[in-house]
Design a protein around this motif. Structure first.
Motif, short mmCIF file in Angstrom:
data_model
loop_
_atom_site.label_atom_id
_atom_site.label_comp_id
_atom_site.label_asym_id
_atom_site.label_seq_id
_atom_site.Cartn_x
_atom_site.Cartn_y
_atom_site.Cartn_z
N ASP A 1 0.80 -1.21 0.16
CA ASP A 1 0.21 -0.49 -0.72
C ASP A 1 0.84 1.40 0.06
N LEU A 2 2.19 1.16 0.64
CA LEU A 2 3.24 2.26 0.60
C LEU A 2 3.74 2.78 -0.61
N ALA A 3 3.85 1.24 -1.06
CA ALA A 3 4.64 1.30 -3.00
C ALA A 3 2.99 2.24 -3.85
N THR A 4 1.68 1.56 -3.42
CA THR A 4 0.74 2.58 -4.29
C THR A 4 0.57 3.97 -3.60
N PHE A 5 0.36 4.05 -2.73
CA PHE A 5 1.02 5.36 -2.62
C PHE A 5 1.69 6.62 -3.17
N VAL A 6 2.90 6.51 -3.38
CA VAL A 6 4.11 6.53 -3.60
C VAL A 6 3.72 6.99 -5.28
N GLY B 1 0.68 13.19 5.28
CA GLY B 1 0.50 12.33 3.45
C GLY B 1 2.20 12.68 3.43
N LYS B 2 3.01 14.16 3.61
CA LYS B 2 4.13 14.60 3.05
C LYS B 2 4.75 13.34 3.67
N SER B 3 4.75 13.16 5.28
CA SER B 3 5.52 12.57 6.02
C SER B 3 5.67 11.40 5.62
N VAL B 4 4.58 10.90 5.26
CA VAL B 4 4.76 9.18 4.97
C VAL B 4 5.19 8.80 3.42
N TYR B 5 5.12 9.80 2.47
CA TYR B 5 6.24 9.95 1.57
C TYR B 5 6.89 10.08 1.10
N GLU B 6 7.44 10.75 2.69
CA GLU B 6 9.36 10.77 2.21
C GLU B 6 9.77 9.31 3.26
N HIS B 7 8.98 8.77 3.88
CA HIS B 7 9.70 7.28 4.41
C HIS B 7 8.98 6.67 3.35
N ALA B 8 8.67 6.63 2.27
CA ALA B 8 7.78 5.67 1.54
C ALA B 8 8.55 5.74 0.62
N LEU B 9 10.13 6.98 0.01
CA LEU B 9 10.71 6.94 -0.81
C LEU B 9 12.10 5.71 0.02
N ASP B 10 12.48 6.34 0.70
CA ASP B 10 13.47 5.70 1.46
C ASP B 10 13.54 3.76 1.42
N MET B 11 11.89 4.30 1.43
CA MET B 11 11.97 2.39 1.48
C MET B 11 12.11 1.48 0.39
N LEU B 12 11.42 2.60 -0.48
CA LEU B 12 11.42 2.09 -2.07
C LEU B 12 12.94 1.87 -2.66
N ASP B 13 13.52 3.18 -1.79
CA ASP B 13 15.41 2.98 -2.65
C ASP B 13 15.74 2.56 -1.76
N ALA B 14 15.29 2.14 -0.66
CA ALA B 14 16.28 0.72 -0.05
C ALA B 14 16.10 -0.81 -0.39
#
Length: 310
Positions: free
Chosen positions: A8-13, A64-77
């Protein structure tokens, strides 16, 4: 941590990057309703609204902004983990994004791509032709080609070839209008320049330590090297061209170099560098392209050297 939320986080991004639920659905192959349910599930689990939806656009809430930034870090990892795995593979595979100046991309790199794709059938290439500076991380770029005398610190680089400029005309144009023997004589000719600023009409030459700057004039200017080359071949005047643009027509005798004993000085000169990030694990697809371009440039008689810029 509820690991079931990761998709769901990936979908959100994806929604944020695409700008709408429908666009995210098209890219992912899911239905818009499935995309909507994914966001609703994520908002319910997090207990906070992530997106403000209007009829025209989506806007991120503060959460949403905060979750988006953390989700980006997750996808980058996750990408780094995949790349780490692929670096150990002997078969190059996956998508490779390359940023390259427009003229270099069109005349130098694009003609080499078909053979690379044939040689590495599991690698996909995204060639981004753009003259503006692109940050490799922010731009999602794997490899960048840049014309410079000094590559950016913090990047690994390999010099592929020198980039020099020449001025050229057709034998027919010179037969009609005469051949200039000194830079000053260019004032009597129709010169085809870049045309973006008045400075582009001021051509600078150097020979034996002597520099001359001539303000040229002409009825035609174009900020595309391919167009200037075509204009020269159509006998419209004497044009300034990167050598890599002109060399095929020069070798065929379609055009000739004017004032060959003078060095034409251009800001669009230096070395063509292939640059990449200092990754501990290099994917096999990146290594394949680096080695391939080095091989091709060397085969064309260009100078190639390897270094790490500090």
């Amino acid at each position: 941590m509820n690991l079931s939320l990761l998709p769901d986080l990936a979908t959100f991004v994806l929604i944020v990057e695409q700008g709408s639920f429908s666009a995210a659905a098209r890219v992912s192959g899911a239905t818009p309703s499935a995309i909507s349910r994914s966001v609703s599930r994520l908002e319910r689990e997090l207990g906070s609204k992530l997106l403000h939806r209007t009829t025209r656009k989506l806007a991120l809430s503060e959460t949403g902004k905060s979750v988006y930034e953390h989700a980006l870090d997750m996808l980058d990892a996750a990408r780094q983990a995949i790349d780490s795995s692929s670096s150990a593979q002997q078969i190059a595979q996956g998508k490779l994004t390359i940023s390259v100046p427009k003229a270099v991309g069109s005349f130098v790199i694009h003609p080499l791509i078909p053979e690379f794709l044939q040689r590495y059938p599991q690698v996909d290439i995204c060639l981004r032709l753009e003259d503006r500076y692109i940050d490799l991380i922010d731009g999602g770029v794997d490899l960048a080609l840049r014309i410079t005398h000094s590559p950016s610190p913090g990047l690994y680089g390999r010099a592929l070839m020198p980039v020099t400029h020449v001025i050229c005309a057709t034998p027919e144009y010179l037969r009609r209008n005469g051949t200039p023997l000194q830079p000053l004589a260019l004032r009597e000719h129709s010169c085809i320049s870049l045309g973006e600023t008045p400075a582009d009409a001021r051509w600078k030459f150097r020979r034996a330590g002597k520099t001359e700057t001539i303000t040229t004039q002409g009825r035609y200017a174009a900020n595309h090297t391919g167009v200037r080359l075509d204009a020269v071949k159509r006998h419209l005047g004497i044009g300034s061209l990167p050598l890599f643009t002109a060399q095929h027509a020069l070798s065929r005798g379609e055009i000739v170099q004017v004032l060959p004993e003078w060095e034409f000085i251009s800001s669009y000169s230096g070395e063509l560098w292939l640059l990449w990030m200092r990754n501990q694990h290099m994917p096999a697809r990146m290594r394949a392209m680096i080695d391939y371009l080095t091989e091709k440039m060397a085969a064309q008689g260009a100078s190639a050297s390897t270094s790490a810029t500090q």
